[in-house]
Design an enzyme around this catalytic site. Structure first.
Site, mmCIF file in Angstrom:
data_model
loop_
_atom_site.group_PDB
_atom_site.id
_atom_site.type_symbol
_atom_site.label_atom_id
_atom_site.label_comp_id
_atom_site.label_asym_id
_atom_site.label_seq_id
_atom_site.Cartn_x
_atom_site.Cartn_y
_atom_site.Cartn_z
ATOM 1 N N GLU A 35 0.838 -1.193 0.000
ATOM 2 C CA GLU A 35 0.000 0.000 0.000
ATOM 3 C C GLU A 35 0.876 1.247 0.000
ATOM 4 O O GLU A 35 1.837 1.344 0.743
ATOM 5 C CB GLU A 35 -0.929 -0.009 1.218
ATOM 6 C CG GLU A 35 -1.997 -1.087 1.146
ATOM 7 C CD GLU A 35 -2.994 -0.989 2.292
ATOM 8 O OE1 GLU A 35 -2.987 0.033 3.004
ATOM 9 O OE2 GLU A 35 -3.771 -1.932 2.455
ATOM 10 N N LYS A 81 3.107 -16.761 -1.055
ATOM 11 C CA LYS A 81 2.541 -15.489 -0.603
ATOM 12 C C LYS A 81 2.439 -15.445 0.908
ATOM 13 O O LYS A 81 2.837 -14.463 1.559
ATOM 14 C CB LYS A 81 1.156 -15.284 -1.239
ATOM 15 C CG LYS A 81 0.368 -14.078 -0.707
ATOM 16 C CD LYS A 81 1.149 -12.783 -0.889
ATOM 17 C CE LYS A 81 0.472 -11.592 -0.229
ATOM 18 N NZ LYS A 81 -0.677 -11.096 -0.948
ATOM 19 N N CYS A 128 -3.193 -7.154 5.363
ATOM 20 C CA CYS A 128 -2.715 -8.483 4.935
ATOM 21 C C CYS A 128 -1.998 -9.280 6.023
ATOM 22 O O CYS A 128 -2.289 -10.466 6.203
ATOM 23 C CB CYS A 128 -1.786 -8.331 3.734
ATOM 24 S SG CYS A 128 -2.607 -7.711 2.255
#
Length: 291
Positions: free
Chosen positions: A158, A210, A266
């Protein structure tokens, strides 16, 4: 290439716009009409440097479209990206409701060969689930249509998401068949002209990568926070410790700032999801629980 992106949240929107910026024809679709109306006015529902200007320029050129007509998106594209949210359930598991909904919708409207790409953050094994959901819907239609499902996790930060998308540190392609690998690799080659790698691996490895990346970053933050408490009690300066530790090339200087803890959209949900995956597979995640 002709691409459809399902979901205009943080990941879907930035990814779709950047694909268009690279010269692809992109349709971004969403069930949220108010968001699509906003985007069709050239406005972005999120702020990322340069994103709104890219939305306007690519929409004006005809390379970028926004729609609520998901069926048309399938018919007009060769690559279908699933980029919907996977929030935490009460157990910590990732909620795949939206992913399943899109996969089944694709199965209900698929008419020709497509490569379906999972961009959402999903647990290990989701690529197989997406394939089964699509096949179930094709079977209900008595249709036999070839398709491939690829895992392609995102690593956007972000604040600099556009830069991360246009110049990724690495691209991960989790796929089983050579044709799908060739198609997705061709899409991403213009993004890695700086020499950064495209890693091809199994869908399971791509999915786990991830979670592994985010959890390792959360671990570095957690360790420094713990050390900062000891530094306070012993009279050491955690900033000096950070500089000393961060200058070690095996560790590096990033994510070593002590503070109130890690947060964001996240890290917390991905650490919880990894712990949940461990429980489901009888693999105790002692360190992940501590993090």
């Amino acid at each position: 290439m002709k691409i459809s992106v399902f979901g205009t949240g943080y990941v879907g929107l930035v990814t779709g716009v950047c694909f268009a910026e690279m010269g692809n024809d992109v349709i971004c679709s969403d069930i949220d009409k108010s968001k699509i109306d906003l985007l069709n006015r050239g406005q972005s529902p999120i702020f990322e440097k340069g994103l709104e200007a890219m939305i306007k320029s690519n929409a004006d050129s005809g390379r970028l479209k926004f729609t609520t007509s998901l069926a048309d998106s399938i018919a007009e594209s060769d690559l279908l990206f699933i980029a919907v949210g996977t929030p935490s359930e009460a157990t910590g598991a990732a909620d795949l409701t939206a992913v399943e909904s899109v996969a089944r919708f694709i199965g209900k409207h698929l008419q020709s060969f497509k490569v379906i790409v999972n961009k959402s953050t999903v647990p290990v094994g989701t690529q197989k689930k997406v394939k089964s959901w699509i096949r179930e819907e094709l079977n209900r239609r008595n249709m036999s249509i070839d398709f491939e499902v690829v895992s392609n996790p995102e690593f956007l930060r972000e604040g600099i998401a556009v830069e991360d998308c246009l110049k990724p540190a690495r691209v991960i392609i989790g796929a089983e068949h050579e044709e799908a690998i060739k198609i997705v690799r061709r899409l991403y080659e213009p993004f890695v002209k700086n020499g950064n790698p495209i890693w091809v691996m199994s869908p399971e490895s791509a999915e786990l990568s991830k979670y592994a990346a985010n959890t390792m970053l959360a671990a570095k933050i957690s360790m420094m926070n713990e050390l900062s408490r000891l530094a306070y009690q012993t009279g050491a300066d955690i900033e000096d410790v950070r500089k000393a530790v961060g200058s070690d090339p095996r560790i590096g200087p990033h994510f070593l700032f002590a503070g109130v803890g890690y947060g964001g959209s996240c890290f917390p949900k991905d650490v919880r999801a990894l712990v949940n995956m461990g429980e489901k597979h009888q693999s105790e995640m002692f360190l992940m629980k501590a993090i």
